[in-house]
Design an enzyme around this catalytic site. Structure first.
Site, PDB file in Angstrom:
ATOM      1  N   ASP A 308       0.865  -1.168   0.000  1.00  0.00           N
ATOM      2  CA  ASP A 308       0.000   0.000   0.000  1.00  0.00           C
ATOM      3  C   ASP A 308       0.914   1.234   0.000  1.00  0.00           C
ATOM      4  O   ASP A 308       2.141   1.135   0.136  1.00  0.00           O
ATOM      5  CB  ASP A 308      -0.960  -0.016   1.189  1.00  0.00           C
ATOM      6  CG  ASP A 308      -2.216   0.832   0.898  1.00  0.00           C
ATOM      7  OD1 ASP A 308      -2.156   1.687  -0.021  1.00  0.00           O
ATOM      8  OD2 ASP A 308      -3.239   0.658   1.576  1.00  0.00           O
TER       9      ASP A 308
HETATM   10  C1  BGC Z   1      -5.104   2.989   0.097  1.00  0.00           C
HETATM   11  C2  BGC Z   1      -5.282   1.937  -0.956  1.00  0.00           C
HETATM   12  C3  BGC Z   1      -5.147   2.525  -2.326  1.00  0.00           C
HETATM   13  C4  BGC Z   1      -3.818   3.228  -2.421  1.00  0.00           C
HETATM   14  C5  BGC Z   1      -3.549   3.859  -3.773  1.00  0.00           C
HETATM   15  C6  BGC Z   1      -3.879   3.822  -0.128  1.00  0.00           C
HETATM   16  O1  BGC Z   1      -3.831   4.879   0.746  1.00  0.00           O
HETATM   17  O2  BGC Z   1      -5.039   2.372   1.366  1.00  0.00           O
HETATM   18  O3  BGC Z   1      -6.524   1.302  -0.805  1.00  0.00           O
HETATM   19  O4  BGC Z   1      -5.280   1.527  -3.299  1.00  0.00           O
HETATM   20  O5  BGC Z   1      -3.773   4.255  -1.454  1.00  0.00           O
HETATM   21  O6  BGC Z   1      -4.303   4.983  -3.969  1.00  0.00           O
END
Ligand code: BGC
Length: 783
Positions: A308
């Site tokens: 993430d």
């Molecule tokens: C979120 C994810 C997301 C990623 C990319 C993160 O902060 O937890 O769910 O896919 O950002 O935007």
């Protein structure tokens, strides 16, 4: 929030850095390898010899730095969910330091960036293009929680299919969905992004989403690679606070939280995203047991794992060491791609020299990312997803909007309907009140991809479309979502675009009451603003925010029928509302076609059939509250004077609305379940049939639910577990016999040695309209 300024930013970036890249791309890797389109049409597995040969040959030409570059994922768009934005993008691409990007879409922007990568790097390896396509790409469907409440897997799959059609026409080939985190704490804002609290239903939704996105052939130009997230247990953060720690028994983990991730893996999901949280002392992104032993070793996952957003860097704040140390931990744990953090890029060369990681570790990760690109057909044609004509013909097609309207209606849950207040007549005067009555911004919900809220149908518009000119609407806003200046500032800082009425709360309520006095019925559209839900949007009080409850109380005093239309991203505490509304409809954030879909339900063009997938508590103090809990040694049986029982002094143990709950304009009766046998052996399948009758005045759909209890076990077992459901249509007066098969797998569980066992003995089976109102039967498993 994050989607609004994206295109402009990407285009600006591309104009600045890609404008001169007009010449045709050089031969691709696939062309050099004489790969035929037919070869790319087959869905390769990691064991596919042609893919292995191709990647072997490519990797033999790659320098160590180029391999490390493949592990680097940049955000090229704008800062979204983390504090860091990728810098020096073009320079990094040129140096071969980038394996993929996310937040770049439109065929023009994606093509420019792809051309830039292919034409300016030594080995011309194409980029993978990711994006948070969560509940639709351009045509926005209900938030995932509102998709799950349809209990209609064909509808769920078709929402993902349409999202894939649009995303793949819009330059993308990789989507960060499905989010399958089991969530039992409605304080957590991200409960909106998943399928609720149940592992069985969550697994069915996970499968449907993966199939919808990936289709039969990942290399086809209209399919995208899915990314199941957030692995693992992100929904179980302590106290419902985002990013918080998880400490959980293996028994609970395997029986209650892991099944949906596993279902996505079994459905062939191409990638996995690591979660931010700590799991029993080891954050997921550094957790070798999770990412390698379980995911690859036990479950056989052969795709790639992306972190993430800056999750490797965050391992420092978790307390695992300096940046180089956590980089080594993450790679060794089994992480392949570093989202935005650039830790791998910065530290792996040195870590290899120091012998803290090996080139072989890098090779493994690099190979998995190259394999994903191969599976997507990118080596054959890096521009496969950037066809402008296809985009024009595909994005927001009328039939997609039509599908969004139908799917949204299917997920709406009728919570109350006293004296058949609903459906409304298509005549008379409606007082349409509330901050969501004319709203478009919030209806598409959080994480609404590249959706344009200006395309959303407001409730007011929907009522006009569905009810026509015989209905007179008197409108008053009645209340803001909040009058708390700090909250307003925070929401607006992240794309909330809150339309705040400057009048006093009393003036707004007075105006609404006057409007209500002129009407035959009040429709109050209340709830949360979309920014109060989703990531980093935990709430400690989950009642209606701001003055909305005061507004409802004032409206109630007019004596007019009060229909509450809720739009929100989590279960709310609605005790007063439940006691005082004439009717209440939970519509979630229903997407582009929200207003039309809500009006379809309000006026009876569609008879509601949605059922809750999360328990609604009476008060916050009951959280976590879920239907599949254990019994305890002192279960409370209802005697108010019975002190020494597992209970509260000030509130009952009951939810306001149980899991699986939802009404219809018609009614259904259930006969007692009939079993094919009362005793089976451990390898036999049991048939359970139930006669369901539509006893009301409308044709309707019902979700027939089947639950099982393992009465005696070597470890304690839940009082009930969902093991089957069927959504059926019954005409007025019609009767159907519904049959479920209970297979040995449905009776198995993980014991404390993590063996997946079926223990002979007594079982109960429950069938009904929700998890509380059931009829039961008993059977035995005998050896
Ligand atoms: C979120 C994810 C997301 C990623 C990319 C993160 O902060 O937890 O769910 O896919 O950002 O935007």
């Amino acid at each position: 929030m994050k989607r609004t300024i994206l295109t402009a930013f990407v285009l600006a970036y591309c104009l600045a850095s890609c404008q001169t890249q007009k010449e045709a791309p050089e031969q691709t890797q696939a062309q050099t390898q004489n790969q035929t389109p037919q070869q790319a049409q087959q869905q390769p597995t990691s064991a596919d010899p042609e893919m292995t040969r191709f990647i072997d040959e490519l990797m033999s030409k790659m320098t160590l730095d180029e391999k490390i570059g493949q592990l680097n994922l940049l955000a090229v768009g704008f800062d979204v969910t983390g504090p860091v934005v990728s810098q020096n993008v073009d320079e990094n691409i040129r140096k071969g330091n980038v394996g993929g990007v996310f937040n770049t879409y439109t065929p023009v922007a994606a093509r420019k960036l792809q051309e830039f990568a292919v034409n300016n790097t030594r080995l011309k390896i194409p980029l993978i293009f990711g994006y948070d396509v969560i509940h639709g790409h351009r045509t926005i469907f209900p938030i995932p929680l509102g998709l799950s409440t349809s209990w209609d897997m064909a509808a769920v799959e078709s929402s993902a299919r349409i999202a894939a059609e649009e995303a793949s026409a819009d330059g993308l080939n990789w989507v960060y969905s499905p989010m399958v985190d089991i969530a039992r704490d409605p304080r957590w804002g991200r409960i909106a992004e998943g399928a609720g609290e149940d592992p069985y239903l969550g697994s069915e939704v996970a499968k449907a989403m993966v199939h919808g996105y990936q289709g039969q052939d990942l290399a086809a130009s209209n399919t995208v690679m899915a990314c199941v997230k957030h692995f693992a247990l992100y929904g179980a953060g302590e106290a419902g606070r985002d990013y918080n720690s998880v400490d959980m028994s293996l028994n609970r983990m395997f029986n209650e939280y892991l099944p949906p991730y596993k279902a996505a893996i079994d459905a062939g999901v191409g990638s996995v995203m690591s979660s931010f949280n700590d799991i029993n002392g080891v954050p997921a992104t550094a957790n070798k047991w999770l990412m390698t032993d379980l995911l690859r070793g036990k479950w056989g996952f052969d795709g790639f794992v992306v972190t993430d957003y800056t999750a490797i860097n965050e391992l420092m704040a978790h307390g695992l060491g300096d940046e180089a140390t956590v980089g080594a931990l993450a790679l060794k744990a089994g992480i392949d791609m570093d989202m935005v953090g650039e830790v791998f890029l910065k530290h792996l060369p040195q870590l290899i020299q120091e012998g803290k990681v090996t080139e072989e570790d890098v090779n493994k990760a690099c190979r998995r990312i190259l394999e994903a690109k191969y599976k997507l057909g990118l080596f054959e044609d890096p521009y496969r997803y950037t066809d402008e004509n296809r985009a024009k013909a595909t994005l927001m097609k009328p039939e997609y909007r039509q599908a969004a309207r139908q799917i949204a209606a299917k997920g709406m849950v009728l919570l109350k309907n006293e004296k058949q207040t609903l459906p409304l007549k298509k005549s008379g005067t409606i007082a349409l009140i509330g901050p969501l009555a004319k709203n478009q911004r919030d209806m598409i919900g959080n994480w609404s991809g590249a959706g344009d809220w200006k395309q959303a149908v407001s409730l007011e518009q929907g009522i006009r479309n569905v009810a026509g000119n015989n209905v007179k609407i008197v409108y008053a806003k009645g209340a803001n979502f909040t009058d708390d200046q700090q909250m307003i500032a925070r929401l607006n800082a992240h794309g909330g675009e809150l339309d705040i009425d400057k009048r006093s709360a009393t003036a707004m309520i007075d105006e609404a009451v006057k409007a209500a006095q002129k009407a035959d019925v009040i429709v109050a559209a209340v709830g949360e603003s979309q920014g109060m839900t989703g990531e980093a949007a935990s709430r400690s009080d989950i009642g209606l925010p701001g003055q909305q409850l005061a507004l409802l109380k004032a409206l109630k005093k007019t004596g007019k029928p009060l229909v509450i239309v809720l739009m929100n991203g989590r279960p709310l505490t609605l005790t007063w509302e439940d006691q005082n509304a004439s009717a209440m409809l939970e519509t979630w954030f229903a997407g582009t076609e929200a207003g039309n879909a809500i009006a379809d339900v309000l006026f009876g063009n569609y008879n509601p059939s949605g059922k809750l997938t999360t328990t609604f508590p009476q008060v916050v103090g009951q959280i976590p509250l879920f239907y599949n809990h254990k019994s305890t040694g002192r279960p409370f049986a209802g005697d108010p004077l019975d002190k020494y029982k597992s209970r509260y002094m000030d509130v009952s143990n009951d939810p306001l609305y149980p899991f699986g709950y939802g009404l219809s304009y018609t009614s259904f009766s259930y006969a007692a379940p009939q079993l094919s046998k009362t005793a089976i052996n451990p390898s036999e399948t049991l048939q359970v049939s139930v006669v369901v009758r539509n006893t009301g005045n409308y044709d309707g759909e019902e979700v027939v639910q089947l639950y099982v209890q393992d009465v005696v076990g070597s470890i304690t077992r839940p009082v009930k577990e969902l093991k089957g459901f069927q959504k059926i249509a019954l005409k007025k007066g019609e009767t159907k016999t519904i049959t479920f098969n209970i297979s040995p797998d449905d009776l198995k569980f993980y014991n404390n040695d993590l063996e997946y066992v079926l223990e002979p003995g007594d079982f109960k089976v429950f069938v009904g309209t929700n998890s509380r109102d059931v009829k039961e039967a008993a059977f035995k498993v005998v050896e």
